[in-house]
Structures are given as structure tokens and as C-alpha cells.
Design a protein around this motif. Structure first.
Motif, PDB file in Angstrom:
ATOM      1  N   GLY A 135      -1.976   0.313   9.675  1.00  0.00           N
ATOM      2  CA  GLY A 135      -3.105   0.007   8.695  1.00  0.00           C
ATOM      3  C   GLY A 135      -2.595  -0.706   7.693  1.00  0.00           C
ATOM      4  O   GLY A 135      -3.185  -1.424   6.505  1.00  0.00           O
ATOM      5  N   VAL A 150     -10.975  -5.970  13.123  1.00  0.00           N
ATOM      6  CA  VAL A 150     -11.602  -5.078  13.574  1.00  0.00           C
ATOM      7  C   VAL A 150     -12.626  -5.228  14.901  1.00  0.00           C
ATOM      8  O   VAL A 150     -12.879  -4.423  15.229  1.00  0.00           O
ATOM      9  CB  VAL A 150     -12.134  -4.197  12.099  1.00  0.00           C
ATOM     10  N   TRP A 388     -12.427   1.254   8.713  1.00  0.00           N
ATOM     11  CA  TRP A 388     -11.081   0.990   8.671  1.00  0.00           C
ATOM     12  C   TRP A 388     -11.434  -0.389   8.031  1.00  0.00           C
ATOM     13  O   TRP A 388     -10.884  -1.141   7.398  1.00  0.00           O
ATOM     14  CB  TRP A 388     -10.736  -0.477  10.618  1.00  0.00           C
ATOM     15  N   PHE A 406      -5.044   4.419   4.359  1.00  0.00           N
ATOM     16  CA  PHE A 406      -5.113   4.715   5.260  1.00  0.00           C
ATOM     17  C   PHE A 406      -4.632   6.517   5.793  1.00  0.00           C
ATOM     18  O   PHE A 406      -5.419   6.848   6.410  1.00  0.00           O
ATOM     19  CB  PHE A 406      -4.570   4.219   6.592  1.00  0.00           C
ATOM     20  N   ARG A 410      -7.765   8.218   6.694  1.00  0.00           N
ATOM     21  CA  ARG A 410      -8.407   8.345   7.984  1.00  0.00           C
ATOM     22  C   ARG A 410      -8.094  10.284   8.262  1.00  0.00           C
ATOM     23  O   ARG A 410      -8.734  10.171   9.301  1.00  0.00           O
ATOM     24  CB  ARG A 410      -7.201   7.349   9.126  1.00  0.00           C
TER      25      ARG A 410
END
Length: 574
Positions: A135, A150, A388, A406, A410
């Protein structure tokens, strides 16, 4: 520059050729997750269903979610620790040891349950710092590069998966995991750590041809300045008539030096606002939408995997991996050859509405397997890729800590996955078919509500401004806008001097200050705020403030417009 340490020498040599190589560490880590959660590479032939895959997924993901959600509350400390390669390698070693415990707990080895559960938790805890480090890397990239790397990471995931799947030809213990599977699960975390820590040693300093050219130009400027200073000093020492002038100048220099040092100290002590900025409300709404989406899709995955034999799960994983490869190839082709810009807002809304409609339709006909599971899994892959990118965009757009963004972003993704898998694996099988359909309809409604009312396309545009969206133009990657490519016939090395002279003419015409001119030239060479701050020994906040003032004086609104302005001046001079 001295020779890099032997520890990273080989990787540093590779990153000198391909500066973006450390960014592919994300692909290696994602490949490990796919290998681990498919179950094929660590299960024995005594398994009759996906029960142990569910246990591993829930325990590992649960530990991962806990660490990810706690990290933002200590983001300053965590950010510092992530800069230490020892922590990253230690985390990777923890994952590898957890895998060893999982395999050792199998029926052909220790045949004991507790190492399995212990190992699952260790893999989740060890994975968290690796994801946060990724991240950090992606949060400082230009948006179009984020998308490129990505997507390339997804292609690497498929390549690694099929590489090790095709080498399952020898088992240390008949009926147990294959040797290639054991090696893959234990080595991939270490390889991923090696890649993402290489950036700390300078692997990402020159992140583009423009960056490399800027390094050449700055080195040439420094050499010229040093030579000029040496010549002036020698002349002053030799010429006796200049002694008085030299003495007077020397007398004044302490004052100037003190002023410069005071200014530099003030800049270096300015607070790093990008680390303390308040998260916008739109970001929290995004987290809610992420949680609901992964909750629904993971219900389907948990229902499919928990009740089927591992061989069927392997087929399910193989098909999804093939679809992943196909999507990446098609996406890259359209992105680089056809479209100039990706509307992430439309993509987000399409995924949310599409999954809600599909789940509602399937629940009404009670179609919970086969094509339905594959479609939902494929949609989750695309959403993971999108997330992402979006989280990296939030870091750059709002100047926030990557650990915070993140960690929560996430974390929401993993929490939704864990809750959904639990519902699919244990709750749904125990409920009557009528209630199963009702549960799916409720979950689909939550996704629609989050897409239309909570984090709508309007909220999406609010979180990612129109100016920021212009940075997602992929023509820059094809044409290398910014510096015209001149090459000397003798040595083939590019020269940026005419381009810098064009910058000086532009700066003079718009009356930029000396500091603004200095930063303007670095901006025109493709430097980001972090690179400018490091080079000029100023804070990130100061670099961004000067950049904002430069844009206002030049009446431009994006880096592309700044490039175009300098390019016009360069061509006019020709």
C-alpha cells in the motif's frame, strides 16, 4: 554512489533496468493467497470436503483483518516500522513458518489439530505488514501507473499459479502435499518481501524515463555548478586586486548561510499534514460499500467451497484463474490501444448493480452453484483489482497515510469476506430453502443500497476530483509526454538541457520566484511531490503548496497541461 549491499545487490541491478519491478511484489503475495486458499497445495488426499479450506481461510483472514484494522490507530509508528526491511522479512518468515505448521499438522505428518489452527493465524498476522508495505508503494504512484502495475500483478498471479500447479509431480509423503506446493507456499512470501523491500534501497527512485532523465540533468547541473565554484575560488585566490572584495563577500556569507539554514530548518520541521489529515466522509462510505460487496460474494464462495470436494474446488479455482488472465489481457489491450481514460465510477457502479441483480436472480431460481459461483468469483476478482487502485488514488488525492487508508480499506474488504464466508459455509446450509432465498435477497438489497444511497457515483466523484481523474490518461504511457526524446549520435544518452531552457523561459514570462522556478523545472521533468521534497530538503506540504501556486500562476490544471506549455515553448525556440 557506492556499490549496493550484497543483500539486495541482484535485485537492485534488476530494478535499475526495470524500476517498477518492486511493485510486482504485490502479484507474488496475491499468488500466495490464491495457492493457499485453493487448498490444493497443502491438503492431503484424505479430505472429503472443503471444511479445512474454510477453517484456514477464516482463521488466516480473521487475523489479517484484526491487524489491518488496528494498524491505522498507530499509523505513524507502523509507517516507520514498514521502512525497516527486517520487519518485512520477519513477517514473510512468519507466514512461511505458519505454512510449515499447517502442513505438519496433516494426517501423514503429526496428525495434530492445534499446529494447523496456530499456523493459520500466523499466516494472517504475517501477511498484514506485507500488504501495508505494498500500500505504501502504490500510494505514491501516479494514477495511470497504479492501474498498470495492479493489472500486471494480476497477470503475475495467474502465471505463478499455473507454474506450480503444473509441477505437482512428486510428493515427499504419498497422499500428502506435493513438493512444489510446499516450496511455493514457503518461498513466495520471502520472494514478495525481497521485491517490496528493494524499493527502500532506491529501486523506485527513477520510476520512469522522465525520472531517469531528471537525474541526469540534475547531476549535470551539480557538476557544472561545482566546476564554476572551483574556477571562481581559484581566480579569487590568484588575483590580489580582488582580496578586499572577497573578504567583504566572506563577511556577509555567515548571515546568508544562517538565513538559509533557518529556512531549511523551518521547512523540515513543518508538520506532515498528509499523515494527520482527517479521512473524508466519502472514504468511510466507500468502506461500507466494500464490506457489503465482499460480504455477498463471499457468501457464495463459502457456500460453494465448504460443501464440495477439493477436486471440484481446484476446477473452480482453475476456471477463475483462466478468466483472470483473459480479463487482464483484454483490459490491457483496450487500455493501451483503444481507450484513453477509464471511468472508474461507472465500473464501480456496474459491479455493484451487476452482483446485486445476479444474486437476486439466482436466489429466485435457487441456482447457487456452477456458473453462478464462477461469475460471482470473477466479479470479486475485478472488484479486488478496482479496490487496490481506488485506495492508492485516495492516498494520493487526499495526501493521507497509506497505512490508514489501506488498513481501513483492505480491512473492510477482509472483514466482509470473513463474515460472508461464515454465512455461506455454516448458516446457509442449516436454513430451509425459502430462508436461503430470503437471505440472498436481503444481501443483494444491502449492496444496492450501498451503491445508490451510501456510496453512490456522486460520492465517488466527490472522493476523486475531476482534476485527479485527468491524471488517469493512458496516452502518457504510450507517448511519454513531458520531455522530447533527443539522443546524441555519439553515445545515445538523452539530453534535457534544451527542455530545461524552455522551462526557464516559461518561468521568466510568468514571473516565477527562484524557488518556484526550481520546483517548476522538476515538475516538468516528471518529478512527484515526494521526490521534489526529498531533493530540495523541504517538507511534502511545502512542495505541494509551491506546486499549487505554480499551477495558479501558469493557469494550468494538470501535469499534462504543464507539459504542453513547456513543450510549446521548446518547439517555438526550435
Amino acid at each position: 554512489m557506492g556499490r549496493p549491499s550484497n543483500k539486495h545487490y541482484f535485485l537492485n541491478e534488476l530494478t535499475a533496468l526495470w524500476p517498477g519491478l518492486p511493485l510486482l511484489g504485490l502479484g507474488v503475495l496475491l499468488a500466495w493467497e490464491q495457492l493457499a486458499f485453493s487448498g490444493t497445495f497443502w491438503l492431503s488426499d484424505t479430505e472429503i470436503d472443503g471444511r479445512h479450506i474454510s477453517y484456514m481461510y477464516l482463521l488466516s483472514s480473521g487475523a489479517l483483518a484484526l491487524v489491518m484494522l488496528l494498524a491505522p490507530f498507530l499509523h505513524k509508528r507502523v509507517s516507520t516500522l514498514l521502512g525497516r526491511p527486517a520487519l518485512i522479512y520477519g513477517s514473510a518468515a512468519l507466514v512461511s513458518f505458519g505454512v510449515l505448521c499447517i502442513i505438519a499438522a496433516g494426517p501423514y505428518y503429526l496428525a495434530v489439530a492445534w499446529p494447523f489452527y496456530f499456523g493459520c493465524v500466523l499466516t494472517g498476522i504475517g501477511t498484514a505488514p506485507l500488504i501495508l508495505k505494498c500500500g505504501q508503494l502504490y500510494g505514491h504512484l501516479a494514477p495511470n501507473k497504479v492501474v498498470i502495475y495492479v493489472v500486471l500483478s494480476q497477470l503475475l498471479v495467474a502465471a505463478i499459479y499455473f507454474l506450480f500447479l503444473g509441477t505437482e509431480w512428486w510428493h515427499p509423503v504419498p497422499g500428502g502435499p506435493s513438493l512444489s506446493g510446499i516450496i511455493a507456499l514457503m518461498i513466495l512470501p520471502i520472494l514478495g518481501a525481497a521485491l517490496i523491500t528493494t524499493s527502500s534501497g532506491g529501486g523506485l527512485v527513477a520510476s520512469s524515463p522522465i525520472e531517469s532523465l531528471a537525474e541526469t540533468e540534475m547531476a549535470a547541473t551539480t557538476a557544472a555548478t561545482t566546476a564554476a565554484t572551483t574556477t571562481a575560488t581559484t581566480a579569487a585566490t590568484t588575483a590580489t586586486t580582488a582580496t578586499t572584495t572577497t573578504t567583504a563577500t566572506t563577511a556577509n556569507s555567515p548571515t546568508n548561510t544562517a538565513t538559509t539554514e533557518t529556512t531549511a530548518a523551518a521547512h523540515s520541521n513543518e508538520p506532515q499534514k498528509q499523515q494527520d489529515s482527517k479521512l473524508p466522509s466519502s472514504f468511510w462510505k466507500l468502506c461500507v460499500a466494500v464490506l457489503f460487496f465482499t460480504l455477498v460474494t463471499s457468501v457464495v464462495s463459502g457456500l460453494a467451497v465448504h460443501g464440495q470436494i477439493p477436486d471440484e474446488t481446484l476446477i473452480y479455482s482453475n476456471i477463475l484463474m483462466l478468466l483472470r488472465m483473459l480479463f487482464v489481457v483484454v483490459f490491457l489491450y483496450f487500455m493501451l490501444r483503444i481507450v484513453k481514460h477509464i471511468n472508474f465510477g461507472k465500473l464501480y457502479l456496474s459491479l455493484m448493480v451487476g452482483i446485486a441483480a445476479t444474486v437476486t436472480f439466482a436466489s429466485s431460481l435457487q441456482l447457487y452453484g456452477g456458473l453462478f459461483s464462477i461469475f460471482v468469483g470473477f466479479t470479486l476478482i475485478i472488484f479486488d483489482l478496482l479496490l487496490w487502485c481506488l485506495l492508492a488514488f485516495v492516498v494520493r488525492q487526499n495526501h493521507l497515510s497509506p497505512v490508514t487508508v489501506f488498513g481501513f480499506g483492505r480491512g473492510a474488504f477482509v472483514v466482509g469476506s470473513v463474515l460472508g464466508w461464515m454465512i455461506g459455509a455454516w448458516l446457509i446450509p442449516m436454513t430451509p430453502s425459502f430462508w436461503t432465498s430470503f437471505v440472498f435477497v436481503v444481501l443483494a438489497t444491502l449492496v444496492l443500497v450501498s451503491a445508490i444511497l451510501i456510496f453512490s457515483e456522486k460520492e465517488f466523484d466527490r472522493l476523486f476530483s475531476s482534476v485527479f481523474e485527468r491524471e488517469l490518461n493512458f496516452d502518457d504511457l504510450k507517448t511519454q509526454k513531458g520531455i522530447p526524446a533527443h539522443h546524441d549520435d555519439t553515445n545515445g544518452e538523452p539530453h534535457a538541457r534544451p527542455y530545461i531552457e524552455a522551462c526557464k523561459r516559461v518561468g521568466a514570462s510568468f514571473r516565477l520566484s527562484s524557488r518556484e522556478q526550481e520546483i517548476f523545472e522538476l515538475l516538468a521533468l516528471g518529478r512527484g511531490s515526494d521526490s521534489i521534497a526529498s531533493r530540495l530538503h523541504i517538507s511534502m506540504n511545502t512542495a505541494r503548496t509551491h506546486t499549487h501556486n505554480i499551477y495558479a500562476k501558469l493557469n494550468v490544471h494538470s501535469r499534462n497541461e504543464l507539459f504542453a506549455l513547456v513543450e510549446t515553448a521548446w518547439k517555438d525556440e526550435k
